[in-house]
Design a protein around this motif. Structure first.
Motif, short mmCIF file in Angstrom:
data_model
loop_
_atom_site.label_atom_id
_atom_site.label_comp_id
_atom_site.label_asym_id
_atom_site.label_seq_id
_atom_site.Cartn_x
_atom_site.Cartn_y
_atom_site.Cartn_z
N SER A 1 0.85 -1.18 0.00
CA SER A 1 0.00 0.00 0.00
C SER A 1 0.89 1.24 0.00
CB SER A 1 -0.92 0.00 1.23
OG SER A 1 -0.15 -0.03 2.42
N ILE A 2 0.53 2.22 -0.85
CA ILE A 2 1.29 3.45 -0.98
C ILE A 2 0.47 4.59 -0.39
CG2 ILE A 2 2.29 5.10 -2.61
CD1 ILE A 2 3.88 2.55 -2.36
N LEU A 3 1.11 5.32 0.50
CA LEU A 3 0.47 6.49 1.07
C LEU A 3 0.79 7.70 0.21
CD1 LEU A 3 -1.17 7.71 3.40
CD2 LEU A 3 1.00 8.13 4.59
N PRO A 4 -0.18 8.27 -0.48
CA PRO A 4 0.11 9.40 -1.38
C PRO A 4 0.63 10.60 -0.60
CG PRO A 4 -2.06 8.44 -1.83
CD PRO A 4 -1.60 7.87 -0.53
N ILE A 5 1.48 11.36 -1.27
CA ILE A 5 2.03 12.58 -0.69
C ILE A 5 1.80 13.73 -1.68
CG2 ILE A 5 3.78 11.34 0.62
CD1 ILE A 5 5.82 12.26 -1.48
N LEU A 6 1.94 14.93 -1.19
CA LEU A 6 1.84 16.12 -2.03
C LEU A 6 3.25 16.54 -2.42
CD1 LEU A 6 0.04 18.27 -3.30
CD2 LEU A 6 0.25 19.62 -1.20
N LEU A 7 3.60 16.34 -3.69
CA LEU A 7 4.96 16.59 -4.18
C LEU A 7 4.97 17.87 -5.01
CD1 LEU A 7 7.87 15.55 -4.43
CD2 LEU A 7 7.16 14.29 -6.47
N PRO A 8 5.66 18.91 -4.57
CA PRO A 8 5.73 20.16 -5.36
C PRO A 8 6.49 19.93 -6.67
CG PRO A 8 6.38 20.53 -3.08
CD PRO A 8 6.34 19.05 -3.28
N PRO A 9 6.07 20.58 -7.74
CA PRO A 9 6.80 20.42 -9.02
C PRO A 9 8.24 20.89 -8.95
CG PRO A 9 4.60 21.35 -9.38
CD PRO A 9 4.83 21.35 -7.90
N SER A 10 8.52 21.94 -8.16
CA SER A 10 9.90 22.43 -8.06
C SER A 10 10.82 21.40 -7.42
CB SER A 10 9.92 23.73 -7.25
OG SER A 10 9.37 23.52 -5.95
N THR A 11 10.29 20.56 -6.55
CA THR A 11 11.10 19.52 -5.92
C THR A 11 11.43 18.41 -6.91
OG1 THR A 11 9.98 20.02 -3.82
CG2 THR A 11 11.26 17.98 -3.93
N LEU A 12 10.50 18.12 -7.80
CA LEU A 12 10.71 17.06 -8.79
C LEU A 12 11.52 17.53 -10.00
CD1 LEU A 12 9.93 14.08 -9.49
CD2 LEU A 12 7.95 15.01 -10.70
N ARG A 13 11.68 18.84 -10.17
CA ARG A 13 12.30 19.37 -11.39
C ARG A 13 13.72 18.84 -11.63
NH1 ARG A 13 11.20 24.24 -10.71
NH2 ARG A 13 9.52 24.48 -12.23
N PRO A 14 14.63 18.74 -10.62
CA PRO A 14 15.98 18.23 -10.92
C PRO A 14 15.99 16.82 -11.49
CG PRO A 14 15.94 19.36 -8.81
CD PRO A 14 14.52 19.22 -9.22
N ILE A 15 15.16 15.94 -10.94
CA ILE A 15 15.12 14.57 -11.45
C ILE A 15 14.50 14.55 -12.84
CG2 ILE A 15 14.16 12.28 -11.03
CD1 ILE A 15 14.34 12.77 -8.08
N ALA A 16 13.46 15.37 -13.06
CA ALA A 16 12.84 15.42 -14.39
C ALA A 16 13.81 15.95 -15.43
CB ALA A 16 11.57 16.28 -14.34
N PHE A 17 14.60 16.95 -15.07
CA PHE A 17 15.59 17.48 -16.01
C PHE A 17 16.65 16.44 -16.35
CE2 PHE A 17 19.71 19.53 -16.72
CZ PHE A 17 19.41 20.32 -17.82
N ARG A 18 17.12 15.71 -15.32
CA ARG A 18 18.14 14.70 -15.55
C ARG A 18 17.61 13.55 -16.42
NH1 ARG A 18 19.41 14.13 -10.71
NH2 ARG A 18 18.17 12.31 -10.14
N THR A 19 16.35 13.21 -16.25
CA THR A 19 15.80 12.07 -16.98
C THR A 19 15.36 12.46 -18.39
OG1 THR A 19 15.03 11.13 -14.89
CG2 THR A 19 14.07 10.25 -16.92
N PHE A 20 14.58 13.53 -18.50
CA PHE A 20 14.00 13.89 -19.80
C PHE A 20 15.01 14.59 -20.70
CE2 PHE A 20 10.11 13.09 -17.51
CZ PHE A 20 9.23 12.65 -18.48
#
Length: 752
Positions: A33-52
């Motif tokens: 079971s996964i407990l959803p969290i509220l993830l801000p886009p600015s926090t995810l941006r470094p990983i998204a930049f590295r991947t995409f």
């Protein structure tokens, strides 16, 4: 029964350990079971930049980043960073986006549906991870698309770069493709080309939103020249000589301390508005040469204009190109401030947007360096199989409406290789790769029909494998604009000329059945000649009206009706009437052939600026010109033609030198009409069809006033067939034979 997998929380109180009954939902592998969290886009941006961006060469929009942040927070929970769940999910999203044929920008509605991709991946996730076995058995995008929408998405998936690598020869995806190169020929009318405008803020080409019109708003006239300047400006900044480098020891050392070219530094451009208050200093300007009402020259850019003094300047390389008003040039010189504006086009106003007080004394003038097609599109040369690089470029832009280089280029080259191999193995054993080009086909002269009969007879006697796949006939089809002076009788006479051409073509049914004939008009052909009387008519111009060509098309229909080719993969012959200019593509963006019929060399000679050279120049100017030699040599070092121009101008024949000069002038400007509208009118809304950026693989520059030639400059092969019948010898015919796949042409002449 097995013991309780959940131990008692309080064994000291004697809590009974009742076993839990097993069921399918409790024992799925990795089910958590996964407990959803509220993830801000600015926090995810470094990983998204590295991947995409770094891994998949994609750019993600802000709206797409927000959608992915919600998705990762919901399906990965608190382990999105520590356990690396987010990076794995984003990598799977990027792969699915590329596989679905999405564009370089990841956002909804750009070639693929991000919403459908996320829905598919969510159905294959367990415990915050993507189950590889489920996601890789089938195409995740095709699985989630309803059956009624698969037909529209299927072709895009079939021609996407990732899908192209999995479709090898003999697989089911290629079974229904045409197997002859002529099936992949497409003639693009100038009025059907995508209308693209360069956005200087986004550094990208955008499609024009307004509907094209022959009578557009007055602001479109300004957009025409502004867009031309922005394209050359961004092209210049992409040159290595204008980019800051950490190891700048390889750059030429320029000793003039007051110049913008300091030692071990990149070259810098100065806006004209920044010259105010800097009298006596040296600068490098990029601007358009303009004529002022007083007859003097001025240089203008997007910030202002200034009077231009070229009496002491010299061209670099010497006598390598023409410079006429309307061209964008690089000028190195010294700014001299005066109280009054001499030669100003704005009546003495000073400041940004107006004329700058004083004058700019040019020391050296050169055209902006040309850029190779591979560099503009961001691809490697063909020696490396055209693999996609991460160096940027505009490879994802569809300039001609046949697919972009990055989306279709690799796939089209595979189809080209298979077509050539299958044709070579076929019953005809013919590998036809040539195009015959004839210019200035004046049908009002009997000698023209004799020359055409000799040429067509020569090719009809050859074996099928040596015949051209395309015959290009370029006007003027009449030497004088008879439509204007003769009224209706002129129209009747013009139609009779094409009826006579139809009778001639009927003598060679074998060519009509297995070749494509393309007709490009000139300035004397209808209907623009009805009011221009042979003068420069606005370009682009429409094809010859069908009213005059019906008999020729009827001859092709008769020849194809009598042919007995039931099993041949080759399509039937046809006659295509196109605009001037126009484009021919073969295998999508693989081969781009531009055609222009214009007396451009004579117009350049008449309008050229007289750039003088004074023997009594000051020492500062002499030193500036010597330094500029190093500047131009570094900027133009990639060109195959630039070192020859100027360096061998005294040892090559005059005709060859003039041909090199013409080619360099046109390709450096990046447009087919580098003139002011008063010299060469242009339809404002269709000016993008005149662009030569990125460079085409081949340019047919039909200019009867210039000598025939075939030469390559910066990877673009330029050909001029000249006149079909040379003036010096009436009993001869001259044309150009071009090998498309080798990208080489040859001037041929036949005497009879």
């Amino acid at each position: 029964m097995d013991s309780d997998p959940v131990p008692s929380s309080s064994p000291g109180f004697g809590t009974p350990a009742h076993p839990l009954r097993k069921n399918k939902s409790n024992h799925l592998p990795g089910r958590m079971s996964i407990l959803p969290i509220l993830l801000p886009p600015s926090t995810l941006r470094p990983i998204a930049f590295r991947t995409f961006t770094r891994k998949h060469n994609l750019t993600i929009s802000s709206s797409a980043l927000q959608t992915l942040a919600i998705f990762v927070g919901k399906n990965c929970g608190s382990g999105w960073r520590e356990e690396g769940l987010a990076e794995r999910v984003l990598d799977e999203v990027a792969k699915s986006w590329r596989k679905a044929g999405g564009g370089v920008i990841v956002e909804e509605g750009k070639g693929a549906s991000l919403k459908i991709i996320l829905q598919t991946i969510e159905g294959n996730m367990s415990g915050g991870r993507v189950v590889i076995g489920k996601a890789s058995r089938k195409d995740p995008v095709a699985m989630s698309v309803p059956s009624r929408n698969r037909d529209s998405i299927g072709p895009r998936l079939q021609l996407s770069p990732s899908a192209a690598t999995t479709l090898e020869d003999g697989e089911q995806g290629d079974s229904d493709l045409p197997l002859h190169p002529r099936s992949w020929i497409k003639v693009i009318d100038a009025f059907d080309m995508p209308r693209l405008i360069y956005n200087a803020d986004k550094k990208y080409f955008e499609a024009a939103k307004s509907k094209a019109s022959l009578f557009p708003e007055l602001s479109k006239k300004t957009v025409l020249f502004r867009d031309r300047y922005n394209v050359i400006y961004q092209r210049l900044l992409r040159n290595e000589s204008f980019q800051v480098s950490l190891g700048s020891s390889s750059l030429p050392s320029l000793s003039r301390s007051s110049s913008s070219f300091a030692p071990n530094q990149c070259y810098k451009l100065t806006p004209i508005s920044n010259l105010l208050g800097r009298t006596g200093t040296s600068h490098l300007l990029l601007g358009m040469i303009c004529d002022s009402p007083t007859g003097d020259l001025s240089l203008a850019d997007l910030t202002g204009s200034i009077a231009l003094e070229l009496s002491h300047a010299r061209t670099i390389p010497e006598d390598a190109a023409w410079f006429v008003p309307g061209m964008i040039v690089l000028v190195d010189g010294i700014y001299e401030e005066e109280e009054t504006v001499k030669g100003s086009t704005l009546g003495g106003n000073s400041g940004i947007g107006g004329a700058i007080g004083g004058r700019f004394v040019g020391v050296s003038v050169c055209g902006p360096p040309c850029e190779r097609r591979e560099m503009s599109l961001g691809t490697i040369t063909r020696l490396s199989a055209e693999e996609v690089t991460s160096s940027g470029g505009f490879g994802w832009i569809d300039f001609l409406g046949v697919g972009s280089e990055r989306a279709q280029g690799s796939r089209m080259r595979q189809i080209q290789a298979r077509c050539l191999r299958d044709i070579h193995r076929g019953p005809d054993s013919s590998r036809r790769t040539k195009i015959a080009i004839m210019s200035e086909v004046n049908l009002e002269h009997v000698e023209t029909f004799d020359a055409l009969r000799r040429i067509f007879g020569f090719y009809s006697e050859l074996s099928l494998g040596e015949r051209p796949i395309v015959f290009i006939l370029i006007g003027n089809f009449v030497q004088k604009a008879i439509i204007n002076g003769g009224g209706q009788a002129g129209s009747i006479q013009y139609k009779e000329y094409f009826d006579s051409l139809a009778i001639l073509l009927a003598e060679f049914p074998s060519l009509l059945q297995r070749s494509t004939f393309i007709f490009v008009p000139g300035d004397n052909d209808p209907w623009s000649s009805a009011f221009s009387a042979g003068a420069a008519a606005p370009i682009p111009r429409h094809a010859v009206p069908e009213l005059f060509t019906s008999r020729v098309k009827r001859v092709f229909a008769t020849a194809n009706a009598g042919s007995a080719r039931s099993q041949s993969p080759e399509p039937i012959g046809e006659a295509i009437w196109t605009s001037n200019p126009s484009r021919i593509t073969l295998f999508g963006p693989t081969h781009d052939i531009a055609i222009l019929r214009d007396d451009i060399s004579g117009r350049l000679r008449r309008s050229a600026v007289d750039i003088g050279q004074d023997a009594d120049m000051s020492a500062t100017m002499d030193q500036g010109m010597d330094n500029q030699k190093g500047f131009v040599s570094s900027v133009h070092s990639a060109g195959a033609l630039a070192p020859q121009i100027g360096a061998e101008s005294h040892s090559v024949p005059s005709a060859v030198h003039m041909s090199r000069k013409l080619v360099k002038t046109i390709l450096d400007q990046g447009t087919m009409s580098p003139f002011p509208l008063s010299v060469r009118p242009v339809l404002w809304d269709y000016a993008s069809s005149l662009q030569l950026y990125p460079l085409p693989s081949t340019l047919i520059l039909a200019d009867p006033e210039a000598a025939p030639f075939c030469m390559t400059y910066e990877g673009c092969h330029v050909m001029n067939p000249g006149k079909l019948i040379p003036q010096a010898a009436l009993s001869s015919a001259r044309w150009v034979e071009h090998d498309v796949f080798k990208n080489r042409g040859r001037v041929k002449e036949m005497r009879y």
